[in-house]
Design a protein around this motif. Structure first.
Motif, PDB file in Angstrom:
ATOM      1  N   SER A  44       0.839  -1.188   0.000  1.00 23.24           N
ATOM      2  CA  SER A  44       0.000   0.000   0.000  1.00 23.24           C
ATOM      3  C   SER A  44       0.877   1.241   0.000  1.00 23.24           C
ATOM      4  O   SER A  44       1.975   1.231   0.562  1.00 23.24           O
ATOM      5  CB  SER A  44      -0.905   0.022   1.232  1.00 23.24           C
ATOM      6  OG  SER A  44      -1.774  -1.083   1.248  1.00 23.24           O
ATOM      7  N   MET A  57       0.515   7.153 -10.973  1.00 25.40           N
ATOM      8  CA  MET A  57       1.235   6.668  -9.804  1.00 25.40           C
ATOM      9  C   MET A  57       1.889   5.342 -10.158  1.00 25.40           C
ATOM     10  O   MET A  57       1.297   4.524 -10.865  1.00 25.40           O
ATOM     11  CB  MET A  57       0.285   6.479  -8.628  1.00 25.40           C
ATOM     12  CG  MET A  57      -0.422   7.743  -8.181  1.00 25.40           C
ATOM     13  SD  MET A  57       0.684   8.974  -7.476  1.00 25.40           S
ATOM     14  CE  MET A  57       1.180   8.144  -5.955  1.00 25.40           C
ATOM     15  N   TYR A 112      -6.852   5.356 -15.094  1.00 31.54           N
ATOM     16  CA  TYR A 112      -6.864   3.961 -14.651  1.00 31.54           C
ATOM     17  C   TYR A 112      -6.302   2.988 -15.688  1.00 31.54           C
ATOM     18  O   TYR A 112      -6.535   1.776 -15.584  1.00 31.54           O
ATOM     19  CB  TYR A 112      -8.260   3.511 -14.196  1.00 31.54           C
ATOM     20  CG  TYR A 112      -8.728   4.237 -12.960  1.00 31.54           C
ATOM     21  CD1 TYR A 112      -9.354   5.473 -13.065  1.00 31.54           C
ATOM     22  CD2 TYR A 112      -8.521   3.704 -11.690  1.00 31.54           C
ATOM     23  CE1 TYR A 112      -9.765   6.159 -11.925  1.00 31.54           C
ATOM     24  CE2 TYR A 112      -8.931   4.375 -10.557  1.00 31.54           C
ATOM     25  CZ  TYR A 112      -9.551   5.608 -10.675  1.00 31.54           C
ATOM     26  OH  TYR A 112      -9.950   6.279  -9.547  1.00 31.54           O
ATOM     27  N   SER A 157      -3.402  -0.839  -8.498  1.00 30.48           N
ATOM     28  CA  SER A 157      -4.727  -0.226  -8.412  1.00 30.48           C
ATOM     29  C   SER A 157      -4.621   1.044  -7.588  1.00 30.48           C
ATOM     30  O   SER A 157      -3.593   1.301  -6.947  1.00 30.48           O
ATOM     31  CB  SER A 157      -5.733  -1.197  -7.795  1.00 30.48           C
ATOM     32  OG  SER A 157      -5.342  -1.563  -6.489  1.00 30.48           O
ATOM     33  N   ARG A 158      -5.699   1.826  -7.601  1.00 29.08           N
ATOM     34  CA  ARG A 158      -5.705   3.074  -6.839  1.00 29.08           C
ATOM     35  C   ARG A 158      -7.091   3.376  -6.314  1.00 29.08           C
ATOM     36  O   ARG A 158      -8.097   2.952  -6.909  1.00 29.08           O
ATOM     37  CB  ARG A 158      -5.184   4.226  -7.698  1.00 29.08           C
ATOM     38  CG  ARG A 158      -6.069   4.603  -8.876  1.00 29.08           C
ATOM     39  CD  ARG A 158      -5.356   5.575  -9.823  1.00 29.08           C
ATOM     40  NE  ARG A 158      -4.960   6.814  -9.152  1.00 29.08           N
ATOM     41  CZ  ARG A 158      -4.116   7.699  -9.666  1.00 29.08           C
ATOM     42  NH1 ARG A 158      -3.561   7.473 -10.855  1.00 29.08           N
ATOM     43  NH2 ARG A 158      -3.816   8.803  -9.010  1.00 29.08           N
ATOM     44  N   ASN A 162      -8.641   6.874  -5.375  1.00 29.83           N
ATOM     45  CA  ASN A 162      -8.414   8.315  -5.300  1.00 29.83           C
ATOM     46  C   ASN A 162      -9.115   8.964  -4.107  1.00 29.83           C
ATOM     47  O   ASN A 162      -8.617   9.944  -3.558  1.00 29.83           O
ATOM     48  CB  ASN A 162      -8.857   8.978  -6.601  1.00 29.83           C
ATOM     49  CG  ASN A 162      -7.914   8.682  -7.748  1.00 29.83           C
ATOM     50  OD1 ASN A 162      -6.783   8.239  -7.556  1.00 29.83           O
ATOM     51  ND2 ASN A 162      -8.385   8.911  -8.966  1.00 29.83           N
ATOM     52  N   ASN A 209      -6.714   8.561  -1.510  1.00 32.32           N
ATOM     53  CA  ASN A 209      -5.345   8.941  -1.874  1.00 32.32           C
ATOM     54  C   ASN A 209      -4.381   7.765  -1.662  1.00 32.32           C
ATOM     55  O   ASN A 209      -3.287   7.931  -1.115  1.00 32.32           O
ATOM     56  CB  ASN A 209      -4.876  10.156  -1.064  1.00 32.32           C
ATOM     57  CG  ASN A 209      -4.339  11.270  -1.936  1.00 32.32           C
ATOM     58  OD1 ASN A 209      -4.515  11.284  -3.155  1.00 32.32           O
ATOM     59  ND2 ASN A 209      -3.671  12.231  -1.322  1.00 32.32           N
ATOM     60  N   VAL A 259      -2.604   4.007  -3.288  1.00 39.63           N
ATOM     61  CA  VAL A 259      -2.213   3.185  -4.421  1.00 39.63           C
ATOM     62  C   VAL A 259      -1.786   1.823  -3.865  1.00 39.63           C
ATOM     63  O   VAL A 259      -1.185   1.756  -2.786  1.00 39.63           O
ATOM     64  CB  VAL A 259      -1.057   3.815  -5.211  1.00 39.63           C
ATOM     65  CG1 VAL A 259      -0.674   2.952  -6.418  1.00 39.63           C
ATOM     66  CG2 VAL A 259      -1.441   5.211  -5.684  1.00 39.63           C
ATOM     67  N   CYS A 316       6.958   3.606  -3.989  1.00 38.76           N
ATOM     68  CA  CYS A 316       5.816   4.263  -4.607  1.00 38.76           C
ATOM     69  C   CYS A 316       6.276   5.624  -5.114  1.00 38.76           C
ATOM     70  O   CYS A 316       7.100   6.287  -4.457  1.00 38.76           O
ATOM     71  CB  CYS A 316       4.723   4.421  -3.558  1.00 38.76           C
ATOM     72  SG  CYS A 316       3.285   5.349  -4.064  1.00 38.76           S
TER      73      CYS A 316
END
Length: 122
Positions: free
Chosen positions: A21, A34, A55, A70-71, A73, A76, A78, A95
């Protein structure tokens, strides 16, 4: 102050899974691509995966089919889901928030986390 903080690394046996994460703070990154990079001991930092603001996802050939980026938003956040881990995946995973330039080049990124260690035993 902008910060990216990774978590979720650890020691796992070959074939196992981990979920990394990345928590971003200080600004929102919803409009930025990201990415995850990794750096093994004695080697250069290398691109792992990127997710664009739309995406779209792109992966290094070495992780394609095993890793998923994946994210979220709204949070906030990723993530990097890593399945089928191999000893050669052992590295510090970082990251990063994209600035401009090619997604696969570390110089294209403006913000970096401190990294989280992933160790895969055989």
């Amino acid at each position: 102050q902008v910060q990216l903080v990774e978590s979720g690394g650890g020691l796992v046996q070959a074939g196992g899974s981990l979920r990394l994460s990345c928590a971003a703070s200080g600004r929102t990154f919803g409009g930025d691509a990201m990415a995850w990079f990794r750096q093994a001991a004695g080697k250069e930092r290398e691109f792992v995966a990127v997710i664009t603001r739309d995406y779209n996802t792109y992966y290094a050939d070495s992780v394609k089919g095993r890793f998923t980026i994946s994210r979220e938003n709204t949070k906030n956040m990723v993530y990097l889901q890593m399945n089928g881990l191999k000893p050669e995946d052992t590295a510090v995973y970082y990251c990063a928030a994209h600035g401009r330039g090619l997604y696969s080049i570390s110089l294209s990124y403006d913000y970096w986390g401190q990294g989280t260690q992933v160790t895969v035993s055989s």
